[in-house]
Design a protein around this motif. Sequence first.
Motif, PDB file in Angstrom:
ATOM      1  N   GLN A   4     -10.493 -18.152  52.663  1.00  0.00           N
ATOM      2  CA  GLN A   4      -9.446 -17.434  53.394  1.00  0.00           C
ATOM      3  C   GLN A   4      -9.816 -15.973  53.656  1.00  0.00           C
ATOM      4  N   ASP A   5     -11.084 -15.606  53.421  1.00  0.00           N
ATOM      5  CA  ASP A   5     -11.504 -14.227  53.643  1.00  0.00           C
ATOM      6  C   ASP A   5     -11.172 -13.775  55.060  1.00  0.00           C
ATOM      7  N   GLU A   6     -10.554 -12.605  55.157  1.00  0.00           N
ATOM      8  CA  GLU A   6     -10.214 -11.952  56.414  1.00  0.00           C
ATOM      9  C   GLU A   6      -9.114 -12.679  57.178  1.00  0.00           C
ATOM     10  N   LEU A   7      -8.443 -13.651  56.553  1.00  0.00           N
ATOM     11  CA  LEU A   7      -7.372 -14.397  57.203  1.00  0.00           C
ATOM     12  C   LEU A   7      -5.999 -13.988  56.695  1.00  0.00           C
ATOM     13  N   TYR A   8      -5.902 -13.490  55.457  1.00  0.00           N
ATOM     14  CA  TYR A   8      -4.643 -12.876  55.010  1.00  0.00           C
ATOM     15  C   TYR A   8      -4.959 -11.642  54.184  1.00  0.00           C
ATOM     16  N   PHE A   9      -4.135 -10.597  54.387  1.00  0.00           N
ATOM     17  CA  PHE A   9      -4.391  -9.293  53.777  1.00  0.00           C
ATOM     18  C   PHE A   9      -3.213  -8.390  54.103  1.00  0.00           C
ATOM     19  N   SER A  10      -3.230  -7.170  53.594  1.00  0.00           N
ATOM     20  CA  SER A  10      -2.207  -6.182  53.951  1.00  0.00           C
ATOM     21  C   SER A  10      -2.855  -4.811  54.030  1.00  0.00           C
ATOM     22  N   LEU A  11      -2.182  -3.903  54.712  1.00  0.00           N
ATOM     23  CA  LEU A  11      -2.639  -2.527  54.811  1.00  0.00           C
ATOM     24  C   LEU A  11      -1.450  -1.629  55.126  1.00  0.00           C
ATOM     25  N   ASN A  13      -1.999 -16.297  57.213  1.00  0.00           N
ATOM     26  CA  ASN A  13      -2.611 -17.386  57.975  1.00  0.00           C
ATOM     27  C   ASN A  13      -1.827 -18.665  57.745  1.00  0.00           C
ATOM     28  N   ASP A  14      -1.160 -19.159  58.789  1.00  0.00           N
ATOM     29  CA  ASP A  14      -0.357 -20.374  58.648  1.00  0.00           C
ATOM     30  C   ASP A  14      -1.049 -21.607  59.216  1.00  0.00           C
ATOM     31  N   THR A  15      -2.377 -21.523  59.459  1.00  0.00           N
ATOM     32  CA  THR A  15      -3.159 -22.694  59.861  1.00  0.00           C
ATOM     33  C   THR A  15      -4.288 -22.860  58.858  1.00  0.00           C
ATOM     34  N   PRO A  16      -4.008 -23.421  57.680  1.00  0.00           N
ATOM     35  CA  PRO A  16      -5.000 -23.461  56.599  1.00  0.00           C
ATOM     36  C   PRO A  16      -6.004 -24.592  56.766  1.00  0.00           C
ATOM     37  N   ARG A  34      -7.838 -27.972  56.129  1.00  0.00           N
ATOM     38  CA  ARG A  34      -7.342 -29.311  55.824  1.00  0.00           C
ATOM     39  C   ARG A  34      -5.832 -29.441  56.010  1.00  0.00           C
ATOM     40  N   SER A  35      -5.207 -28.531  56.761  1.00  0.00           N
ATOM     41  CA  SER A  35      -3.735 -28.511  56.880  1.00  0.00           C
ATOM     42  C   SER A  35      -3.084 -28.532  55.500  1.00  0.00           C
ATOM     43  N   ASP A  36      -3.657 -27.750  54.577  1.00  0.00           N
ATOM     44  CA  ASP A  36      -3.202 -27.743  53.182  1.00  0.00           C
ATOM     45  C   ASP A  36      -2.016 -26.796  53.021  1.00  0.00           C
ATOM     46  N   TYR A  37      -0.852 -27.236  53.475  1.00  0.00           N
ATOM     47  CA  TYR A  37       0.327 -26.373  53.402  1.00  0.00           C
ATOM     48  C   TYR A  37       0.829 -26.224  51.975  1.00  0.00           C
ATOM     49  N   GLU A  38       0.781 -27.277  51.206  1.00  0.00           N
ATOM     50  CA  GLU A  38       1.293 -27.188  49.832  1.00  0.00           C
ATOM     51  C   GLU A  38       0.405 -26.303  48.960  1.00  0.00           C
ATOM     52  N   GLY A  39      -0.915 -26.482  49.044  1.00  0.00           N
ATOM     53  CA  GLY A  39      -1.807 -25.723  48.177  1.00  0.00           C
ATOM     54  C   GLY A  39      -2.110 -24.332  48.665  1.00  0.00           C
ATOM     55  N   ASP A  40      -2.004 -24.104  49.987  1.00  0.00           N
ATOM     56  CA  ASP A  40      -2.392 -22.820  50.562  1.00  0.00           C
ATOM     57  C   ASP A  40      -1.166 -22.024  50.993  1.00  0.00           C
ATOM     58  N   ASN A  59      -3.703 -21.472  65.615  1.00  0.00           N
ATOM     59  CA  ASN A  59      -4.229 -22.831  65.513  1.00  0.00           C
ATOM     60  C   ASN A  59      -5.306 -23.102  66.554  1.00  0.00           C
ATOM     61  N   HIS A  60      -5.316 -22.404  67.680  1.00  0.00           N
ATOM     62  CA  HIS A  60      -6.367 -22.632  68.674  1.00  0.00           C
ATOM     63  C   HIS A  60      -7.690 -21.966  68.289  1.00  0.00           C
ATOM     64  N   GLU A  61      -7.653 -20.970  67.413  1.00  0.00           N
ATOM     65  CA  GLU A  61      -8.913 -20.459  66.860  1.00  0.00           C
ATOM     66  C   GLU A  61      -9.567 -21.526  65.984  1.00  0.00           C
ATOM     67  N   GLY A  62      -8.752 -22.344  65.334  1.00  0.00           N
ATOM     68  CA  GLY A  62      -9.253 -23.508  64.618  1.00  0.00           C
ATOM     69  C   GLY A  62     -10.205 -23.198  63.483  1.00  0.00           C
ATOM     70  N   LEU A  63     -10.099 -22.007  62.864  1.00  0.00           N
ATOM     71  CA  LEU A  63     -11.021 -21.613  61.801  1.00  0.00           C
ATOM     72  C   LEU A  63     -12.479 -21.689  62.260  1.00  0.00           C
ATOM     73  N   SER A  64     -12.690 -21.475  63.542  1.00  0.00           N
ATOM     74  CA  SER A  64     -14.049 -21.569  64.075  1.00  0.00           C
ATOM     75  C   SER A  64     -14.908 -20.413  63.579  1.00  0.00           C
TER      76      SER A  64
END
Length: 480
Positions: free
Chosen positions: A292-299, A310-313, A315-321, A270-275
């Motif tokens: 959300q590019d490069e914010l959630y993925f797997s390898l 990524n749990d800091t979406p 607009r704080s869109d927890y329901e949609g994201d 959350n301190h990165e703030g999607l900056s």
Amino acid sequence: MTRPHTLLLAATLLSLAACNDAAPSTADAGSLAATITDAAAATDVVTPADAALAPDDVPAPERFSYVPMGCTHRVSAPVGSTSNFRDDRSTFGAAPDPHDVHVNWPADPSSTIAFLWRTDPGTRATVVQYGLSPTALDQTAVGSVGTAGLMGNQVTAHEVHVCGLRPDTTYHYRVGGEGHWSAVQRFKTGPAPGRTDYDVRFVVAGDSRDDVSRWRQLQERAMGGMNPPDFEIFTGDAVLVGFLQGQWQSWFEGARSAMSTVPFVMVHGNHEGLSVNYLMQFAQPQSGVSSQDELYFSLDYGPVHLVVLNDTPLRSDYEGDVLGTQLAWLRADLARARANRARVPFIIATHHKPAFASSSHSDEIDTQAVRRGWAPVYDEFGVDLVLNGHEHDFELSKEVDGQGREVSGRRGTRYVVTGGAGASLTTLGAGALQPWGAHFESAHHIVEVHATMTRLELTPRRLDGTVIEAGRISLTPRAP
């Protein structure tokens, strides 16, 4: 166009609101205020927050995007990146020497690497020379460069992607351009997919924030042992305020002993703030969802399947994201990982905010969303280990199901909080462990993980190198 500083400030305040201890120091507050004041006239700066908060009838800006030579994945610059150039070999500005050189995985770790560094805005030359010997850098690749950030906090980031590398191979490299090369560094590719005789060692840390001295000490300790790590997971909150570039430069300086040789897997906090400063300076797999590019993925890396969320979406869109787009993606990814357990036996998830912790954030709305949405899925698909930050301490859960109830016999998940990389330490939220808690220690620390096809071992170490014995765990594979 809406002035971006207003939107960026709003987005930052929303993200920092998740931390009770988020108030900047006097110096940071002054820098933040000056940044916002200076940005008032910077109407040409666009941030990810702008794209998300713009009215529906305003088309999203076109993004600079391309497929690197020899690769199958796409590189897309963050919204807000300007002065983007490709394939330049000879244009140099006033301060062209590379700074903050580091490597990330933009795709398969066994065959792909991304090189990143920082220069002045006038330098467009973006060249990497690499090879199997430090004295024979006989291959060359070129990439792209762009500039982004609020006035006074802009960053010019260079990025080169190389694909088709040999698995389990040490390469040597330098970055920059003729007359302005970095020192020669090295990195090692991951094991070939399906290989079953590979020992994997990695370290985990998070929440360095505004204490660069402790962060540097932990990095030097991680790299100073007999068996240096193959990679590092950072569980979020690298800096206090994500769009202050000076804080990022201090963070990179603290990580210098590791970053040019060890790939970092970055978790957004959350301190990165999607900056845009955060998004510009790392290269990770892209989700296919532009916001959300490069914010959630797997390898996959040897016996480990790693899921990054990524749990800091926006607009704080927890329901949609968090409980929508990401949850659907997570279920599909874990279904594939579960079916592949015979080849990759351990499943590890990582994101910033813990579902099950005992410190100050355990009952907040965003943490509850993670607990409600993701923990039952971890339980359903047999995730072995979840690594988080956010709480500035070390915490280990009992083996629990998706509701936080203790189970046994390798039927549950262990949750580890590792947020002790520098930020001021936190204490138990209610003075006692939650029912799911096994151990809590308010200590600066780093976590070491060793994984083979038959065992996964986790060892937390304090800043002085001593082991947090009660935090050690050893897991065997679940039945396929």
